[in-house]
Structures are given as C-alpha cells and as structure tokens.
Design an enzyme around this catalytic site. Sequence first.
Site, PDB file in Angstrom:
ATOM      1  N   HIS A   1       4.209  -8.489  -4.355  1.00  0.00           N
ATOM      2  CA  HIS A   1       3.148  -8.847  -3.738  1.00  0.00           C
ATOM      3  C   HIS A   1       2.890 -10.375  -3.870  1.00  0.00           C
ATOM      4  O   HIS A   1       2.365 -10.946  -5.048  1.00  0.00           O
ATOM      5  CB  HIS A   1       2.100  -7.959  -4.461  1.00  0.00           C
ATOM      6  CG  HIS A   1       2.237  -6.644  -4.230  1.00  0.00           C
ATOM      7  ND1 HIS A   1       1.416  -6.010  -2.825  1.00  0.00           N
ATOM      8  CD2 HIS A   1       3.076  -5.590  -4.756  1.00  0.00           C
ATOM      9  CE1 HIS A   1       1.750  -4.761  -3.066  1.00  0.00           C
ATOM     10  NE2 HIS A   1       2.645  -4.487  -4.036  1.00  0.00           N
TER      11      HIS A   1
ATOM     12  N   ILE B   1       4.799  -3.747  -7.889  1.00  0.00           N
ATOM     13  CA  ILE B   1       3.825  -2.703  -8.257  1.00  0.00           C
ATOM     14  C   ILE B   1       4.442  -1.565  -7.451  1.00  0.00           C
ATOM     15  O   ILE B   1       4.515  -1.415  -6.094  1.00  0.00           O
ATOM     16  CB  ILE B   1       2.548  -3.015  -7.557  1.00  0.00           C
ATOM     17  CG1 ILE B   1       1.822  -4.423  -8.403  1.00  0.00           C
ATOM     18  CG2 ILE B   1       1.494  -2.002  -7.753  1.00  0.00           C
ATOM     19  CD1 ILE B   1       0.761  -5.095  -7.579  1.00  0.00           C
TER      20      ILE B   1
ATOM     21  N   ARG C   1      12.711   3.297  -1.573  1.00  0.00           N
ATOM     22  CA  ARG C   1      11.351   3.360  -1.819  1.00  0.00           C
ATOM     23  C   ARG C   1      11.107   3.661  -3.308  1.00  0.00           C
ATOM     24  O   ARG C   1      11.633   3.931  -3.879  1.00  0.00           O
ATOM     25  CB  ARG C   1      10.688   4.447  -1.138  1.00  0.00           C
ATOM     26  CG  ARG C   1      10.494   4.345   0.406  1.00  0.00           C
ATOM     27  CD  ARG C   1      10.210   5.345   1.143  1.00  0.00           C
ATOM     28  NE  ARG C   1       8.669   5.518   0.955  1.00  0.00           N
ATOM     29  CZ  ARG C   1       7.879   6.652   0.482  1.00  0.00           C
ATOM     30  NH1 ARG C   1       8.537   7.637   0.333  1.00  0.00           N
ATOM     31  NH2 ARG C   1       6.739   6.580   0.303  1.00  0.00           N
TER      32      ARG C   1
ATOM     33  N   GLU D   1       0.311 -11.870  -2.698  1.00  0.00           N
ATOM     34  CA  GLU D   1      -0.865 -12.177  -2.363  1.00  0.00           C
ATOM     35  C   GLU D   1      -1.443 -11.912  -3.700  1.00  0.00           C
ATOM     36  O   GLU D   1      -2.789 -12.393  -3.885  1.00  0.00           O
ATOM     37  CB  GLU D   1      -1.497 -11.164  -1.422  1.00  0.00           C
ATOM     38  CG  GLU D   1      -1.678  -9.693  -1.893  1.00  0.00           C
ATOM     39  CD  GLU D   1      -0.300  -8.919  -1.713  1.00  0.00           C
ATOM     40  OE1 GLU D   1      -0.340  -7.759  -2.142  1.00  0.00           O
ATOM     41  OE2 GLU D   1       0.785  -9.532  -1.592  1.00  0.00           O
TER      42      GLU D   1
ATOM     43  N   CYS E   1       6.325  -5.085   0.293  1.00  0.00           N
ATOM     44  CA  CYS E   1       6.194  -3.821  -0.428  1.00  0.00           C
ATOM     45  C   CYS E   1       6.136  -2.912   0.731  1.00  0.00           C
ATOM     46  O   CYS E   1       7.176  -2.619   1.226  1.00  0.00           O
ATOM     47  CB  CYS E   1       5.092  -3.900  -1.324  1.00  0.00           C
ATOM     48  SG  CYS E   1       5.250  -2.465  -2.545  1.00  0.00           S
TER      49      CYS E   1
ATOM     50  N   GLY F   1       0.995  -1.015   0.123  1.00  0.00           N
ATOM     51  CA  GLY F   1       0.084  -0.027   0.003  1.00  0.00           C
ATOM     52  C   GLY F   1       0.883   1.237  -0.034  1.00  0.00           C
ATOM     53  O   GLY F   1       1.941   1.187  -0.720  1.00  0.00           O
TER      54      GLY F   1
END
Length: 189
Positions: A170, A134, A107, A172, A80, A48
């Site tokens: 990610h 992402i 980052r 997930e 992330c 996020g």
Amino acid sequence: MKHIAILALQGAFIEHERMLTKLGASCFEIRNRKDLERPMDGLVLPGGESTVQGKLLKDEGLFAPLQDKIRAGLPVLATCAGMILLAEHLENDANTWFATLPVTVRRNAYGRQLGSFITTAPVKGAGDVKMNFIRAPYIASASPDVDILSTVDDHIVAVRYGKQLALSFHPEVGHDDRMHRLFLDMIGD
C-alpha cells in the site's frame, strides 16, 4: 493536468486520491456507470476486499467498460486487492476478474491481519521504498514480458506490464509518493 479515476466502491481509495491530488492530478471517484463518462488519463484500483470489489464492479455495470479501457491501454495503478483484480490467474481461487495482467497471484499470501508487516525494499525506478503489507497478496509467477520491479523474501511484490503498475503493498499509506509519481510518469503528458 492529468485526470485520474479512482475506483471508490470499497477499500482504501481516499488515501490514493489525497496523494495524487498533492502531486497535481485532478482526481474523481468512480461509484457508478455515469462516472465512466468523465475523461480519464489513468485509473487507480485500490486495496480492500477483491471479492467485494469484483462483485460490486459487476453489480454496478462497471466491470465490462473498465476491462475494455484497461485492455485498450488505460494506465492503471493497482494496489493489493487491485492487483488481484488485474491478475490473469489466482493461485488459491478459481475466480478471476479483469485478467489483463499475465501473472498468477496468491491471495492473502502473508496470512491474516496479524501477518501484516512493514519493510523497505528496492523498487526499480524508485529506489528503496517503505512497503506496507496488509493481508497482502504476492505474485507467485509472471509471464516473461512482465517487468518485475521489486521482490521481498523472494516473492514478487511490484510489476509493470505495459501501462499496468501492480503492487502487493500500500504506497498510499504514509508520505512516500514515489510509487504514485511512477504511475503519473507512466501516463506521460
């Protein structure tokens, strides 16, 4: 049955919850301080916006109690933005959050949303894993006692340090549950 707390202030938390539930874990969401009263065997810090998550952690009074739990050895899966929250140092940001993982993270290392990509790379203990990056960070440097689990293009993208499993990508997203299995195995019985 393992009880997994999932930080649900912002980000991709529901996908982690679905995957861990399929693997037999009992999951609950952390949104406020009262949620910390529930027993937890592990914690997921999802992807996020790390700055938003860090601010909300402090605003909701969750930051210090969770930092204490992580420092005391609570197993953590951080993806992330979650990895950014754990990092002791951020290469391109003066702020740090939990600072429990002895690494330096860059980052948005792969650029903006258009820089997102998918690749497959080996992960120690899991084999070749499809990785979804992402707006992803990567680990620019790691302490010698950090176990580097995977690199992509000479950048560190997965590490384990004690009971902390941190990933740039990610896991997930999609159907491959091996990283979540690795996390549950790390918790033990």
